[in-house]
Write an enzyme that holds these catalytic residues in place. Structure first.
Site, short mmCIF file in Angstrom:
data_model
loop_
_atom_site.label_atom_id
_atom_site.label_comp_id
_atom_site.label_asym_id
_atom_site.label_seq_id
_atom_site.Cartn_x
_atom_site.Cartn_y
_atom_site.Cartn_z
N ASP A 97 -28.88 20.55 -0.81
CA ASP A 97 -28.80 21.47 -1.95
C ASP A 97 -29.74 22.64 -1.70
OD1 ASP A 97 -28.04 22.46 -4.50
OD2 ASP A 97 -29.85 21.65 -5.38
N SER A 98 -29.51 23.72 -2.43
CA SER A 98 -30.41 24.86 -2.35
C SER A 98 -31.82 24.47 -2.83
CB SER A 98 -29.87 25.99 -3.22
OG SER A 98 -29.67 25.53 -4.53
N CYS A 156 -24.13 21.01 -3.70
CA CYS A 156 -24.45 22.27 -4.34
C CYS A 156 -23.13 23.00 -4.54
CB CYS A 156 -25.36 23.09 -3.42
SG CYS A 156 -25.68 24.77 -3.99
N GLU A 203 -35.47 24.72 -13.40
CA GLU A 203 -36.47 24.80 -12.32
C GLU A 203 -37.88 24.99 -12.89
OE1 GLU A 203 -36.20 25.22 -8.68
OE2 GLU A 203 -34.16 24.43 -8.77
N CYS A 258 -22.53 22.86 -11.92
CA CYS A 258 -23.76 23.22 -11.23
C CYS A 258 -24.66 21.99 -11.31
CB CYS A 258 -24.44 24.41 -11.92
SG CYS A 258 -26.07 24.76 -11.24
N HIS A 303 -27.70 21.51 -11.52
CA HIS A 303 -28.85 21.49 -12.44
C HIS A 303 -28.46 21.18 -13.89
CE1 HIS A 303 -30.87 23.48 -9.18
NE2 HIS A 303 -31.99 23.62 -9.86
N1 DGL Z 1 -27.38 23.84 -6.76
C1 DGL Z 1 -26.75 25.06 -7.19
C2 DGL Z 1 -25.33 24.80 -7.66
O1 DGL Z 1 -24.92 23.67 -7.89
C3 DGL Z 1 -27.53 25.75 -8.28
C4 DGL Z 1 -28.87 26.27 -7.88
C5 DGL Z 1 -28.85 27.60 -7.16
O2 DGL Z 1 -28.45 28.62 -7.75
O3 DGL Z 1 -29.26 27.59 -6.03
O4 DGL Z 1 -24.60 25.75 -7.81
#
Ligand code: DGL
Length: 280
Positions: A15-16, A78, A163, A197, A199
């Protein structure tokens, strides 16, 4: 061409940042026997508003790093990376890097079950700007269920709220309410809202407060985990390449201390974290 190790290795989960931990958690509950490496590119997160080229470039670096670590299977946990990089990596890069390795995303498993969930056949997708502007959900949904009408809503403030540990603060209400109202206004017949997403499950208590009665909130973790379970049953050749001691390692491109601290919001146990450089 680089030769990656042919020995069995862990499943890579990328993931990012921290969000993919919501997916990892569900995957480990469903498939506890496998070993995993979770990689968060925290130094360069968020990916949500970055261009296609940048997300693709960063994601490919992450995939190559995880192959280097011995992974034969990598899950892009992600949505933004799945939306902007998965197809190119599968079609263009994998045949060159190693055709025997696999990279899977989170969009297909989420969309696959939608036909059984929506009754009105009107679905709303809540996601980052990158995921919405890619049109990936709309495309996947119309490929599988031509009769479903999809509307998207980018929620750029939701990831920063999570975050920064502001998911339950009173300030979060404003942004949560705003986007729920907007998407329901775009199509009042929506009966299913996808939290597209990684998060967003951490905002679910707030989201529930503003979602109209009768609208179903679709989260991804379990769908992705069930889909992976099914994939492993159908692909014994991949299962044979995964080590099975139930271990999980954590890597980040930023501070390991910060990762360990923030991961607590996503996981109920403390983690040991290694810092890695994937920018090569
Ligand atoms: N993990 C990213 C997603 O599911 C969200 C976080 C980001 O913007 O990097 O889209």
């Amino acid at each position: 061409m680089k030769q990656y190790s042919s020995l069995p290795g862990p499943i890579g989960v990328f993931d990012s940042g921290y969000g993919g931990l919501t997916i990892l958690k569900k995957i480990r509950e469903a498939l506890p026997m496998y070993d995993y490496i979770y990689l968060g590119d925290n130094a360069r997160a968020p990916y949500g508003s970055r261009s296609f080229e940048v997300v693709y470039h960063f994601t490919l670096q992450a995939v190559r790093h995880l192959f280097d670590q011995g992974c034969h299977l990598v899950i892009l946990a992600c949505n933004t990376a799945s939306a902007k990089a998965l197809r190119t990596i599968q079609q263009k890069d994998l045949p060159v890097l190693d055709p025997g390795r696999r990279v899977l995303g989170v969009i297909r498993p989420t969309v696959e079950i939608m036909g059984d969930i929506t009754h009105t056949k009107h679905v709303g997708v809540l996601a980052t700007e990158g995921t919405i502007s890619s049109g990936s959900y709309t495309m996947e949904i119309s490929k599988l269920f031509g009769e479903i009408k999809t509307k998207g809503e980018a929620c750029p403030m939701w990831v920063p709220l999570v975050e920064n540990n502001e998911a339950s603060s009173p300030g979060a209400d404003y942004f949560v309410k705003q986007h729920i109202e907007r998407i329901m206004k775009k199509d009042p017949q929506i009966d299913t809202l996808v939290l597209a997403c990684t998060h967003y499950p951490l905002l679910i208590e707030k989201i529930k407060q503003y979602v109209p009665k009768g609208v179903y909130l679709l989260t991804q973790g379990e769908r992705v985990a069930n889909s992976l379970l099914d994939y492993m049953n159908r692909h014994p050749e991949i299962d044979a390449k995964i080590t099975k001691k139930g271990r999980c390692a954590f890597q980040t491109t930023e501070s390991p201390e910060k990762f360990a601290e923030n991961a607590r919001a996503f996981l109920s146990f403390p983690v040991k974290v290694e810092q890695v450089d994937i920018d090569f």
